[in-house]
Design a protein around this motif. Structure first.
Motif, mmCIF file in Angstrom:
data_model
loop_
_atom_site.group_PDB
_atom_site.id
_atom_site.type_symbol
_atom_site.label_atom_id
_atom_site.label_comp_id
_atom_site.label_asym_id
_atom_site.label_seq_id
_atom_site.Cartn_x
_atom_site.Cartn_y
_atom_site.Cartn_z
ATOM 1 N N ARG A 144 6.260 -8.315 -0.345
ATOM 2 C CA ARG A 144 7.112 -8.981 0.659
ATOM 3 C C ARG A 144 6.300 -9.378 1.897
ATOM 4 N NH1 ARG A 144 11.321 -5.204 2.243
ATOM 5 N NH2 ARG A 144 12.285 -6.972 3.333
ATOM 6 N N ALA A 145 5.413 -8.479 2.337
ATOM 7 C CA ALA A 145 4.588 -8.806 3.508
ATOM 8 C C ALA A 145 3.641 -9.964 3.174
ATOM 9 C CB ALA A 145 3.804 -7.572 3.964
ATOM 10 N N ALA A 146 3.115 -9.941 1.967
ATOM 11 C CA ALA A 146 2.192 -11.008 1.560
ATOM 12 C C ALA A 146 2.916 -12.350 1.495
ATOM 13 C CB ALA A 146 1.558 -10.667 0.209
ATOM 14 N N GLU A 147 4.142 -12.359 0.981
ATOM 15 C CA GLU A 147 4.926 -13.610 0.943
ATOM 16 C C GLU A 147 5.084 -14.197 2.337
ATOM 17 O OE1 GLU A 147 7.623 -12.078 -2.798
ATOM 18 O OE2 GLU A 147 8.677 -12.681 -0.940
ATOM 19 N N ALA A 148 5.201 -13.314 3.337
ATOM 20 C CA ALA A 148 5.360 -13.790 4.719
ATOM 21 C C ALA A 148 4.037 -14.256 5.317
ATOM 22 C CB ALA A 148 5.973 -12.682 5.581
ATOM 23 N N GLY A 149 2.926 -13.872 4.670
ATOM 24 C CA GLY A 149 1.632 -14.335 5.166
ATOM 25 C C GLY A 149 0.610 -13.250 5.456
ATOM 26 N N ALA A 150 1.019 -11.987 5.344
ATOM 27 C CA ALA A 150 0.084 -10.893 5.656
ATOM 28 C C ALA A 150 -1.023 -10.801 4.607
ATOM 29 C CB ALA A 150 0.835 -9.565 5.733
ATOM 30 N N VAL A 151 -2.194 -10.383 5.045
ATOM 31 C CA VAL A 151 -3.311 -10.235 4.111
ATOM 32 C C VAL A 151 -3.982 -8.857 4.183
ATOM 33 C CG1 VAL A 151 -3.898 -12.678 3.848
ATOM 34 C CG2 VAL A 151 -4.831 -11.380 5.785
ATOM 35 N N ASN A 152 -3.635 -8.066 5.198
ATOM 36 C CA ASN A 152 -4.243 -6.742 5.340
ATOM 37 C C ASN A 152 -3.155 -5.676 5.304
ATOM 38 O OD1 ASN A 152 -6.942 -7.716 5.796
ATOM 39 N ND2 ASN A 152 -6.245 -8.347 7.838
ATOM 40 N N PHE A 153 -3.302 -4.758 4.346
ATOM 41 C CA PHE A 153 -2.231 -3.804 4.107
ATOM 42 C C PHE A 153 -2.758 -2.378 4.208
ATOM 43 C CE2 PHE A 153 -1.911 -7.653 1.618
ATOM 44 C CZ PHE A 153 -0.716 -8.192 2.070
ATOM 45 N N GLN A 154 -2.053 -1.553 4.970
ATOM 46 C CA GLN A 154 -2.382 -0.139 5.055
ATOM 47 C C GLN A 154 -1.355 0.621 4.212
ATOM 48 O OE1 GLN A 154 -3.827 3.008 8.242
ATOM 49 N NE2 GLN A 154 -2.125 1.869 9.037
ATOM 50 N N TYR A 155 -1.799 1.072 3.019
ATOM 51 C CA TYR A 155 -0.897 1.760 2.093
ATOM 52 C C TYR A 155 -0.904 3.239 2.440
ATOM 53 C CZ TYR A 155 1.216 3.090 -2.421
ATOM 54 O OH TYR A 155 2.038 3.579 -3.421
ATOM 55 N N CYS A 156 0.245 3.724 2.848
ATOM 56 C CA CYS A 156 0.284 5.078 3.405
ATOM 57 C C CYS A 156 0.972 6.082 2.494
ATOM 58 C CB CYS A 156 0.994 5.037 4.756
ATOM 59 S SG CYS A 156 0.682 6.519 5.713
ATOM 60 N N LEU A 157 0.347 7.226 2.371
ATOM 61 C CA LEU A 157 0.966 8.390 1.736
ATOM 62 C C LEU A 157 0.505 9.605 2.530
ATOM 63 C CD1 LEU A 157 -1.646 9.646 0.162
ATOM 64 C CD2 LEU A 157 -1.026 8.025 -1.611
ATOM 65 N N SER A 158 1.099 10.757 2.238
ATOM 66 C CA SER A 158 0.739 11.950 3.000
ATOM 67 C C SER A 158 0.051 12.955 2.099
ATOM 68 C CB SER A 158 1.992 12.610 3.589
ATOM 69 O OG SER A 158 2.672 11.696 4.421
ATOM 70 N N ALA A 159 -0.959 13.612 2.639
ATOM 71 C CA ALA A 159 -1.625 14.667 1.878
ATOM 72 C C ALA A 159 -0.636 15.794 1.573
ATOM 73 C CB ALA A 159 -2.815 15.209 2.668
ATOM 74 N N SER A 160 0.280 15.997 2.490
ATOM 75 C CA SER A 160 1.299 17.032 2.276
ATOM 76 C C SER A 160 2.518 16.420 1.599
ATOM 77 C CB SER A 160 1.688 17.624 3.634
ATOM 78 O OG SER A 160 3.072 17.840 3.697
ATOM 79 N N ASP A 161 2.899 17.031 0.483
ATOM 80 C CA ASP A 161 4.037 16.514 -0.273
ATOM 81 C C ASP A 161 5.326 16.519 0.558
ATOM 82 O OD1 ASP A 161 4.391 15.561 -3.052
ATOM 83 O OD2 ASP A 161 6.015 17.044 -3.023
ATOM 84 N N ALA A 162 5.542 17.574 1.323
ATOM 85 C CA ALA A 162 6.772 17.659 2.114
ATOM 86 C C ALA A 162 6.851 16.515 3.123
ATOM 87 C CB ALA A 162 6.846 19.007 2.831
#
Lengths: 308, 308
Positions: free
Chosen positions: A84-102
């Protein structure tokens, strides 16, 4: 060369009560880029109802031109976010997850394993858009729910083959509870294991060590650091978290080659105006220093004080 | 082993408007020492009319017992200061002058050269009292009147034979404008030239680098550092100067062997109460962190987070 990314418009705004109009965000992005800040994180694809201050991220992306977007990052947590961000024109993405499952469950609504499992599709979507993607590891040191996060946990995520397409590893001290010795140790281990990848350090100043930890990360091998104007920020799903390391304090400490007394003054003015508009306290000491000791300022930053 | 000296009752109080009763100062000294803080700077022999919050320093010295006074320091700027403080019972003296002549004149009312010329008599007076004396070099990096201070100027003072009797060299970033690269350079040079002497680093957080500079100083060879509760402080004769590096932030970063979660909590409580009494803002982030994330606190400081 140390790069600084200003994350005011993403991490900075997450906890603010007063909405910032999209047009004002556009002006802030342009002012930061024009002052010389190498890159800016501008928003998040998180559910608008969960993080209202960032609900207009797609509009903001659409308002920026491709040259500007080449220096802008968008926070994402799913492959669909990237698309969705790319469709709007974005090209740099920070894919976030957490080391802690909780924390991953509180922040993103699924397990860390599920976030990792979806990453190859996120990488593919970024690649299809001709863009770049980072793996951002939140709670790399401590978690508000699980306590201390073992280094091995963070290393296992960074090594995970499903994260292979990520250009950078962003190590986040989400709670601002790390101390420099911990930062040095983790950054050095990640840097030693995956040399072609850049390491980005994202620190918070909750316990007063935002700048000290960031400098420790750079000394240990990080090549880019995050900051927010006036130390704004904090994670809505991390009780006890507060402001990011301040962009102004980091710039005053690091004095990157693009920074001049006048660009620093410009950033301090922008920060002052923006935080006033938001009704938020300005936690940057360097900004306060610059404002209260005008006579001292030119040489404090100038060539007479020689430091690299 | 890193030693921390708390300077709340000297540098911390200099700019406060509300006087702190002597009995309360005595209680603060005792609480700090009892919590484990290795040493405390308790006051100054500066003219009472110029620094009214410290006017009762002689009474404070008289109220403390010899075991307590063995861990307490008194700021002095003349041989007569040493004699008077010693008569009251003090044994540890911080003899202060400024690397910048203009600041020495503003702060102490004479030239740096005159201060140096008087130092042998101050050393002799300290020695006659069976005490120890430090050479404290204010404005070791920048001066509010003269701008940048050359490293050579500080080194020349540290090397001056008239300062020979000083056990320690205290390097002060009076304006809080130094950056870690400068601190590293100066501390390393002083440490390399005068190995038997201990180096004490005294940092201010005016520009956000109080903790980062202090850690840089320790890495470069300093063995003791100064902090003030809640980052209180500043020099009345240095326009633009503000709070000291915060004792709580430094302790959170350094975690000296004597510090336990309960002694840290005790110091945070003391700081909170004291700054409330004085009507001063608490600038310590670690103290705020400890107060706002009570659940996070025990393990944030505890054994689970292994750091040295």
């Amino acid at each position: 060369m140390t790069d600084l990314r200003d994350v005011t418009l993403r991490d900075g705004l997450q906890l603010t009560g007063k909405p910032l109009p999209t047009a004002r965000k556009v002006a802030v992005v342009r002012e930061l880029l024009d002052a010389g800040v190498p890159s800016v994180e501008i928003g998040s694809m998180a559910r608008p109802d969960l993080v209202p201050p960032l609900a207009d991220t797609l509009d903001l992306i659409r308002a920026l031109d491709p040259d500007e977007l080449a220096r802008c990052w968008v926070w994402v947590a799913t492959p669909r976010h990237v698309e969705r961000a790319a469709e709007a024109g974005a090209v740099n993405f920070q894919y976030c997850l957490s080391a802690s499952d909780a924390h991953n469950r509180a922040n993103i609504g699924r397990s860390t394993e599920d976030s990792l499992a979806a990453m190859p599709r996120a990488v593919a979507a970024a690649s299809a858009a001709g863009g770049r993607i980072q793996l951002c590891i939140a709670t790399s040191f401590t978690c508000p729910f699980e306590g201390a996060v073992p280094e091995e946990r963070v290393l296992a995520i960074a090594r995970d083959p499903r994260a292979e397409g990520a250009r950078d590893i962003v190590l986040c001290d989400t709670l601002g509870q790390a101390v420099p010795t911990q930062v040095t140790s983790l950054v050095a281990r990640v840097a030693a294991e995956m040399p072609p990848r850049r390491i980005v350090y994202h620190g918070h100043d909750t316990w007063g060590l935002g700048v000290a930890n960031t400098l420790a990360a750079l000394a240990a091998g990080a090549s880019e650091v995050d900051g927010a104007l006036g130390g704004l920020g904090g994670c809505p799903f991390a009780p006890g978290a507060s402001g990011n390391a301040s962009t102004e304090d980091l710039l005053f400490a690091l004095r990157p080659s693009w920074l001049t007394p006048s660009s620093f003054a410009r950033i301090v003015r922008l920060s002052g105006a923006l935080l006033d508009e938001l009704g938020e306290p300005n936690r940057s000491r360097a900004a306060q220093g610059a404002r209260t000791s005008a006579t001292a300022f030119p040489w404090a930053l100038g060539a007479e004080v020689s430091c690299r």
